[in-house]
Write an enzyme that holds these catalytic residues in place. Sequence first.
Site, PDB file in Angstrom:
ATOM      1  N   VAL A  82      78.427 -38.673  19.130  1.00  0.00           N
ATOM      2  CA  VAL A  82      79.834 -38.284  19.112  1.00  0.00           C
ATOM      3  C   VAL A  82      80.228 -37.745  17.748  1.00  0.00           C
ATOM      4  CG1 VAL A  82      82.169 -39.040  19.558  1.00  0.00           C
ATOM      5  CG2 VAL A  82      80.293 -40.130  20.759  1.00  0.00           C
ATOM      6  N   GLY A  83      79.635 -38.279  16.733  1.00  0.00           N
ATOM      7  CA  GLY A  83      79.989 -37.811  15.402  1.00  0.00           C
ATOM      8  C   GLY A  83      78.958 -38.307  14.408  1.00  0.00           C
ATOM      9  N   MET A  90      77.787 -39.378   6.524  1.00  0.00           N
ATOM     10  CA  MET A  90      76.716 -39.624   5.557  1.00  0.00           C
ATOM     11  C   MET A  90      75.913 -40.868   5.907  1.00  0.00           C
ATOM     12  SD  MET A  90      76.150 -37.709   2.915  1.00  0.00           S
ATOM     13  CE  MET A  90      75.830 -38.622   1.397  1.00  0.00           C
ATOM     14  N   VAL A  92      76.231 -42.816  12.257  1.00  0.00           N
ATOM     15  CA  VAL A  92      76.305 -41.923  13.399  1.00  0.00           C
ATOM     16  C   VAL A  92      77.014 -42.703  14.498  1.00  0.00           C
ATOM     17  CG1 VAL A  92      74.994 -40.525  15.032  1.00  0.00           C
ATOM     18  CG2 VAL A  92      74.071 -40.978  12.764  1.00  0.00           C
ATOM     19  N   ASP A 117      93.499 -50.141   4.883  1.00  0.00           N
ATOM     20  CA  ASP A 117      93.311 -48.717   5.180  1.00  0.00           C
ATOM     21  C   ASP A 117      94.039 -48.322   6.464  1.00  0.00           C
ATOM     22  OD1 ASP A 117      92.526 -46.154   4.644  1.00  0.00           O
ATOM     23  OD2 ASP A 117      90.521 -46.372   5.477  1.00  0.00           O
TER      24      ASP A 117
END
Lengths: 361, 370
Positions: free
Chosen positions: B21-22, B25, B28, B137
């Site tokens: 999906v993405g 660095m 995954v 965050d």
Amino acid sequence: MAATPATLAEQEPTQPTKIPLYEASTQFKHWRFSVDELVRTRASMNEAAVDAIRATFEADEPGSSANIAFLNWEEEQLLVKLYMSKISQLCGHFRFPDEVEATAISYLKRFYLKNTVMDWHPKNVMLTTLFLAAKTTNNPISLEAFTTHIPKTSPSDVLDLEFLVAQSLEFEFAVWHAHRALWGIVLDIQSLPPAAAQTEDPPPSQLYDAALAHIRESRLTDAELIYTPSQIALAAASLVAPDLAARWSHSKLSASGSGTPPAALDATVEAIKSMIVNFGHPPNVNDVRDIDRRLKICKNPEKVVGSKAYLAKKAEEERKAEEKRNKKAVESQNAMANGDPFEELGHKKEALVDYDDDDDD
Amino acid sequence: MDVVEKANAQRQKKWAKVGKVGEGMYAVVYRGREVETGRQVAVKKIKVGQLKDGLDMSAIREVKFLRELKHQNIIELLDVYSSKTNLNLVLEFLDSDLEMVIKDRTLVFLPADIKSWMAMTFRGLEFCHRNWILHRDLKPNNLLISSTGLLKIADFGLARDFADPGYKMTCQVITRWYRPPELLFGCRYYSSAVDIWSVGCIFAELMLRTPYLPGESDMDQLKTIFRALGTPTEEDWVGHTKLPDYVPVGQFPKTPLRDLFTAASADALNLLSKCLTYEPRKRISARDALHHAYFFALPNPSHPSKLPKCTTSAQLASKPLDDVDGNSEAKAAPSNRLKRKLTGPDQGGRSIARKLDFTKQSVGSPGSVF
């Protein structure tokens, strides 16, 4: 939308009554045992390990395991305990806060509920648990700084075991500690009304440091695998200031309206106190040295780098990997030949699990 | 094989990776499924092999906290296992995030919708804070949205336990636009109030449909905040000029929130102002926010299933095969055509190392074998 009350109740069971935060923790759920359970767990783990290692010896040379004195679980524990005390020494050296030390020791204990010292010597496991605990408690240190300060230790000694340690911990890194509970008790005690009668208890201001010494001793025992952090903290406080501790706990019990009778709590506290007093010290080095000597002979040869059994195991692993690679190559060639670039994906559909995990590179 | 390794292998077999999906660095993200039930999941594979200090801090934080936190408004960590030199986190699968929803110009938000997202955010955050965990965050793309409309706080890669008073914490946390002024001034002792500021910014963004305080640098961030909310006086925020990185950035007058948030209710603005209070000790807590009049006034919050949803590419891919396969991109497009490109903010090479980023999914990929 027009759900009847009955179906609503089925879909959304009534909210359970609020449970204490501690009871939602992985520690409460997965890392507490009765005394008997602990013995059973360790004994059966040791037994299985001995069987497996014996089989390895026998596979290499029939009859070779006959004269080997394998360690029993009590001996394993004694060795582990020595390395728990080493963690304290190292933490002093690195000036790590209590949290790191306590966490590393908890990790070491938890690790050896699932592993045997005959597979993994606590010397290296101890280093890995300490390095990992520094990270999980938000006190990270670079591997280089860590290993250069410990004689005869290379980065791989620490890192090679990191996954194994994390797996053994079930990736449950959060640990609830007795020293935190002690701090709470000490804060609490300051708001107790003054004692009616004269006691010999030290003033609350000195209580924390004195009781913390007993908490540190408790880390060398099984207490944290059996009791809650606050029970251990209360026992440590009680060793220093029995009257004050009892007044606090009884006031707490009546305020909380919990069903626990004071006598039951007192009995628990006494059990922990005697555990701390009797077992809260490093083992006799000579006893451990003897165990360590025997361990050199009975350790799992598959884990001894360069040994025959080790090489045999590695060769077998390599053979399997090779087989898998070949299979893969043939498959993708076939896919090319068939002119279907998605053929491989089609295969994946059948074999649901991508065991190879070969998209790593 | 050792008992522990065997158990790990067993766990690994429970989950199947289906398609990438993405990629970032260090991680995954795969779409995956539970082999036994077919349940959709996301598998975040963190590459540990290349890290010289072993498991990295953000992975450790994420695992540590998500292992403990089970709440309907917090992403669920279903399992963890290692494979070779990778760490795999199996997370519940969530279609989209609040950023995608906010940016989807085809969607209209009702006040009740915003209230619903805010309630879910505060519920999840209250649970974190009750467990003595700071998220550090919070921003719209870390608030993921399930197919049933539930909002779930994700990405605990910067989270930590509250420090005891007197223990320093880093001020280099929280994405700039959502970072509170005390952190911008270098405050090293802070509390759950930092997360509340972020929620305030998200609240404003839901109403404005654009980031409320988009500073271009840390310095500009302070200016942006003060321009919007007025420069704080010593009375507003006692002692702030003594903070380590304090710099005067100019005097800006206070303008009523009403001037910008013309359509908001008085209750909404009152809660917003309590989230964006300069003095961290006076900022509202998550718990008090949940008891704020805003949540008790009409309109009632929308039911999650009724909330606006964007038709994301991730959702497209989960449609039956014949819809997605072959040349169906044209077929699938109509609902999409009006939209601003959803992947816009990603073009700056935003790292997805710690997040589940489903925006990069290619439509019609034959990898989707559902």
